[in-house]
Design an enzyme around this catalytic site. Structure first.
Site, PDB file in Angstrom:
ATOM      1  N   ARG A 168       0.710  -1.402  -0.135  1.00 28.74           N
ATOM      2  CA  ARG A 168       0.031   0.444   0.099  1.00 28.74           C
ATOM      3  C   ARG A 168       0.773   1.477  -0.246  1.00 28.74           C
ATOM      4  O   ARG A 168       0.835   1.754   0.607  1.00 28.74           O
ATOM      5  CB  ARG A 168      -1.210  -0.186   1.492  1.00 28.74           C
ATOM      6  CG  ARG A 168      -1.835  -0.894   0.760  1.00 28.74           C
ATOM      7  CD  ARG A 168      -2.725  -1.117   0.786  1.00 28.74           C
ATOM      8  NE  ARG A 168      -3.628  -1.949   0.184  1.00 28.74           N
ATOM      9  CZ  ARG A 168      -3.730  -3.608  -0.573  1.00 28.74           C
ATOM     10  NH1 ARG A 168      -2.700  -3.186  -1.121  1.00 28.74           N
ATOM     11  NH2 ARG A 168      -4.363  -4.364  -0.252  1.00 28.74           N
ATOM     12  N   SER A 242     -10.911  -1.398   3.337  1.00 24.60           N
ATOM     13  CA  SER A 242     -10.685  -1.151   4.976  1.00 24.60           C
ATOM     14  C   SER A 242      -9.659  -0.053   5.211  1.00 24.60           C
ATOM     15  O   SER A 242      -9.251   0.659   4.235  1.00 24.60           O
ATOM     16  CB  SER A 242      -9.237  -1.889   5.079  1.00 24.60           C
ATOM     17  OG  SER A 242      -9.380  -3.540   3.742  1.00 24.60           O
ATOM     18  N   GLU A 338      -5.652   3.789   6.329  1.00 26.58           N
ATOM     19  CA  GLU A 338      -5.364   3.144   4.412  1.00 26.58           C
ATOM     20  C   GLU A 338      -5.819   4.046   3.934  1.00 26.58           C
ATOM     21  O   GLU A 338      -4.872   4.518   2.793  1.00 26.58           O
ATOM     22  CB  GLU A 338      -6.025   1.523   4.134  1.00 26.58           C
ATOM     23  CG  GLU A 338      -5.154   1.740   2.877  1.00 26.58           C
ATOM     24  CD  GLU A 338      -6.440  -0.138   2.280  1.00 26.58           C
ATOM     25  OE1 GLU A 338      -5.912  -0.782   2.772  1.00 26.58           O
ATOM     26  OE2 GLU A 338      -6.822   0.526   0.800  1.00 26.58           O
TER      27      GLU A 338
HETATM   28  C1  LIG Z   1     -15.934  -0.834  -0.654  1.00 31.52           C
HETATM   29  C2  LIG Z   1     -14.418  -0.629  -1.210  1.00 31.52           C
HETATM   30  C3  LIG Z   1     -12.942  -1.825  -1.567  1.00 31.52           C
HETATM   31  C4  LIG Z   1     -12.035  -1.349  -1.711  1.00 31.52           C
HETATM   32  N1  LIG Z   1     -11.242  -2.862  -1.834  1.00 31.52           N
HETATM   33  C5  LIG Z   1      -9.666  -1.863  -1.882  1.00 31.52           C
HETATM   34  C6  LIG Z   1      -8.637  -3.160  -2.135  1.00 31.52           C
HETATM   35  O1  LIG Z   1      -9.036  -4.656  -2.352  1.00 31.52           O
HETATM   36  N2  LIG Z   1      -7.926  -3.284  -2.289  1.00 31.52           N
HETATM   37  C7  LIG Z   1      -6.600  -2.022  -2.761  1.00 31.52           C
HETATM   38  O2  LIG Z   1      -5.467  -1.581  -2.360  1.00 31.52           O
HETATM   39  N3  LIG Z   1      -7.802  -0.065  -2.329  1.00 31.52           N
HETATM   40  C8  LIG Z   1      -8.959  -0.827  -1.760  1.00 31.52           C
HETATM   41  N4  LIG Z   1     -10.167  -0.358  -2.120  1.00 31.52           N
HETATM   42  C9  LIG Z   1      -9.423   1.654  -1.511  1.00 31.52           C
HETATM   43  C10 LIG Z   1      -9.598   2.023  -2.869  1.00 31.52           C
HETATM   44  O3  LIG Z   1     -10.515   1.427  -3.712  1.00 31.52           O
HETATM   45  C11 LIG Z   1      -8.202   2.350  -3.775  1.00 31.52           C
HETATM   46  O4  LIG Z   1      -7.275   2.978  -3.017  1.00 31.52           O
HETATM   47  C12 LIG Z   1      -8.334   3.176  -4.989  1.00 31.52           C
HETATM   48  O5  LIG Z   1      -7.579   3.143  -5.648  1.00 31.52           O
HETATM   49  C13 LIG Z   1      -8.467   4.850  -4.917  1.00 31.52           C
HETATM   50  O6  LIG Z   1      -9.211   5.249  -6.415  1.00 31.52           O
HETATM   51  P1  LIG Z   1      -9.408   7.008  -6.294  1.00 31.52           P
HETATM   52  O7  LIG Z   1      -9.112   6.894  -8.011  1.00 31.52           O
HETATM   53  O8  LIG Z   1     -10.726   6.495  -5.472  1.00 31.52           O
HETATM   54  O9  LIG Z   1      -9.030   7.384  -5.176  1.00 31.52           O
HETATM   55  P2  LIG Z   1      -9.172   9.175  -4.059  1.00 31.52           P
HETATM   56  O10 LIG Z   1      -9.946   8.186  -3.238  1.00 31.52           O
HETATM   57  O11 LIG Z   1      -9.636   9.663  -4.770  1.00 31.52           O
HETATM   58  O12 LIG Z   1      -7.618   9.052  -3.955  1.00 31.52           O
HETATM   59  C14 LIG Z   1      -6.629   7.948  -3.625  1.00 31.52           C
HETATM   60  C15 LIG Z   1      -5.071   9.060  -2.850  1.00 31.52           C
HETATM   61  O13 LIG Z   1      -4.563   9.077  -4.795  1.00 31.52           O
HETATM   62  C16 LIG Z   1      -4.687  10.397  -4.737  1.00 31.52           C
HETATM   63  N5  LIG Z   1      -5.049  10.680  -6.361  1.00 31.52           N
HETATM   64  C17 LIG Z   1      -6.110   9.897  -6.758  1.00 31.52           C
HETATM   65  N6  LIG Z   1      -5.758  10.047  -8.309  1.00 31.52           N
HETATM   66  C18 LIG Z   1      -4.498  10.671  -8.455  1.00 31.52           C
HETATM   67  C19 LIG Z   1      -3.995  11.092  -9.325  1.00 31.52           C
HETATM   68  N7  LIG Z   1      -4.337  10.779 -10.536  1.00 31.52           N
HETATM   69  N8  LIG Z   1      -2.061  11.525  -9.154  1.00 31.52           N
HETATM   70  C20 LIG Z   1      -2.193  11.209  -8.690  1.00 31.52           C
HETATM   71  N9  LIG Z   1      -2.606  10.885  -7.187  1.00 31.52           N
HETATM   72  C21 LIG Z   1      -3.955  10.790  -6.936  1.00 31.52           C
HETATM   73  C22 LIG Z   1      -5.660  11.229  -4.808  1.00 31.52           C
HETATM   74  O14 LIG Z   1      -4.710  12.808  -4.028  1.00 31.52           O
HETATM   75  C23 LIG Z   1      -5.347  10.440  -2.662  1.00 31.52           C
HETATM   76  O15 LIG Z   1      -4.348  11.208  -1.929  1.00 31.52           O
HETATM   77  C24 LIG Z   1     -11.859   0.016  -1.109  1.00 31.52           C
HETATM   78  C25 LIG Z   1     -12.311   0.872  -1.461  1.00 31.52           C
HETATM   79  C26 LIG Z   1     -13.782   0.680  -1.101  1.00 31.52           C
HETATM   80  C27 LIG Z   1     -15.161   1.500  -0.975  1.00 31.52           C
END
Ligand SMILES: Cc1cc2nc3c(=O)[nH]c(=O)nc-3n(C[C@H](O)[C@H](O)[C@H](O)COP(=O)(O)OP(=O)(O)OC[C@H]3O[C@@H](n4cnc5c(N)ncnc54)[C@H](O)[C@@H]3O)c2cc1C
Length: 342
Positions: A168, A242, A338
């Site tokens: 992570r 998580s 996380e």
């Molecule tokens: C129901 C559920 C289940 C999940 N299961 C998992 C799992 O199994 N494994 C796992 O690893 N994660 C899991 N996650 C967490 C999440 O899905 C991941 O971390 C995902 O990659 C976040 O993507 P996002 O576009 O929503 O990021 P955001 O929440 O919008 O951003 C997260 C971080 O990334 C940064 N960021 C976003 N986009 C960019 C970009 N283009 N360039 C630079 N920085 C950026 C943001 O500034 C922030 O710091 C889960 C979440 C939920 C709600």
């Protein structure tokens, strides 16, 4: 002449984070491509503002209004960018939805990412915490990415080594934090694919479905089924998956804990350390299903904190802190969140 940037003010972010928490962005821009970022960099007022990059908002806990320029990545496109006898390189733009991208690869006969099906969020965020699930992680098939570097105003290309992926973790949480905006991500998908069934629960689900030699699509379907059963759907119950990372401890520390708590769930890591199941620690402390105000711990998954309706980011943080304190007092183990807490 360049189109002026459509920057909005006091934009509600409630519908743009999966916790469903209300917070306002002082300034907000839907980024559709590199030109938008170049224009911000070239503008002395806009480039001086603090920035928050937003993808699907599924790994964010908003605890206050955001006094910054929120850059919401919405650039789209998926294409095969190279191929040879061994692999196919597929490139997706940052604003693509992760799960839709995985499904695109499978529909085009390109296996590799199936174990990561149904993870919410965008392609652009996937390298930030090296998303992982069901025995696989992004780094396994990552090839390279392009990012806009606000320190220089240049587009940079990073390979796997430069991204410094960990559990992570990546360079974007360290040296390139608050600096790089991921524009696109490329994956090297193998022509000779092997099913990854290391994760016991996934293997059991496939056995139940009588798939002795599952295809990548069978694996994806099984992952989707397990996740749908186990995790709350953010469209109905606000959450960010998580909420805590699994803490990593030395083998001596794990042995000492195991002697005291024979039920301890732990996983040996390649470097000899152990990952402790944070969900087990939280469950043992009696938090599963409990609530503090409108913030709660999911009934089936002690690792998942939920918004039971109208919770603020501060409510969720208060619950998270109470859980951390309890786990530390009982096991002497520190839990780390996380999601990114803003
Ligand atoms: C129901 C559920 C289940 C999940 N299961 C998992 C799992 O199994 N494994 C796992 O690893 N994660 C899991 N996650 C967490 C999440 O899905 C991941 O971390 C995902 O990659 C976040 O993507 P996002 O576009 O929503 O990021 P955001 O929440 O919008 O951003 C997260 C971080 O990334 C940064 N960021 C976003 N986009 C960019 C970009 N283009 N360039 C630079 N920085 C950026 C943001 O500034 C922030 O710091 C889960 C979440 C939920 C709600």
């Amino acid at each position: 002449m360049a189109t002026p940037l459509d920057i909005r003010h006091d934009q509600s972010l409630r519908g743009l984070n999966t916790f469903g928490i209300e917070a306002k962005a002082a300034s907000y821009l839907r980024v559709t491509g590199t030109d938008d970022l170049r224009a911000i960099h070239a503008d002395p007022v806009l480039s001086a503002l603090p920035r928050l990059v937003l993808g699907g908002g599924s790994n964010l806990l908003l605890t206050r209004d955001i006094d910054a320029l929120v850059l919401h990545m919405t650039n789209l496109g998926i294409a095969v960018s190279d191929e040879d006898d061994d692999q196919v390189i597929v490139t997706a733009q940052a604003g693509e939805g992760w799960h839709a991208f995985v499904q695109w690869t499978l529909a085009h006969g390109l296996p590799g990412l199936e174990n990561l099906s149904l993870i919410p969020g965008s392609v652009g965020a996937s390298p930030i915490q090296n998303i992982g699930a069901y025995g696989s992680e992004l780094a396994d098939y990552f090839h390279s990415l392009h990012a806009f570097d606000f320190a220089t105003g240049e587009v940079i290309e990073l390979d796997r080594r430069a991204c410094a992926f960990g559990y992570r973790d990546s360079v974007f949480k360290h040296a390139l934090r608050d600096r790089a905006v991921v524009l696109d991500v490329s994956f090297a998908l193998p022509r000779r694919w092997q099913a990854n069934l290391r994760y016991a629960e996934l293997a059991a689900e496939l056995a139940l479905r009588s798939h002795a030699q599952p295809t990548a699509k069978d694996i994806s379907d099984a992952v989707v089924a397990i996740r749908t059963r186990k995790l709350p759907d953010p469209a109905r119950t606000g959450n960010a998956g998580s909420f805590f990372k699994n803490p990593v401890v030395s083998s001596d520390r794990r042995d000492a804990l195991l002697a005291q708590y024979p039920g301890l769930v732990s996983y040996l890591q390649p470097d000899g350390s152990f990952k402790l199941a944070a969900g087990w620690l939280i469950d043992q402390c009696g938090w599963k299903g409990r609530s503090l105000g409108a913030a709660g711990v999911h009934e089936q998954q002690a690792l998942v904190l939920v918004n039971r309706g109208g919770a603020t980011g501060a409510d969720i943080l208060r619950l998270a802190t109470a859980i951390c304190d309890d786990v530390y007092a009982t096991y002497g183990v520190t839990l780390e969140p996380e999601p990114v807490v803003v």
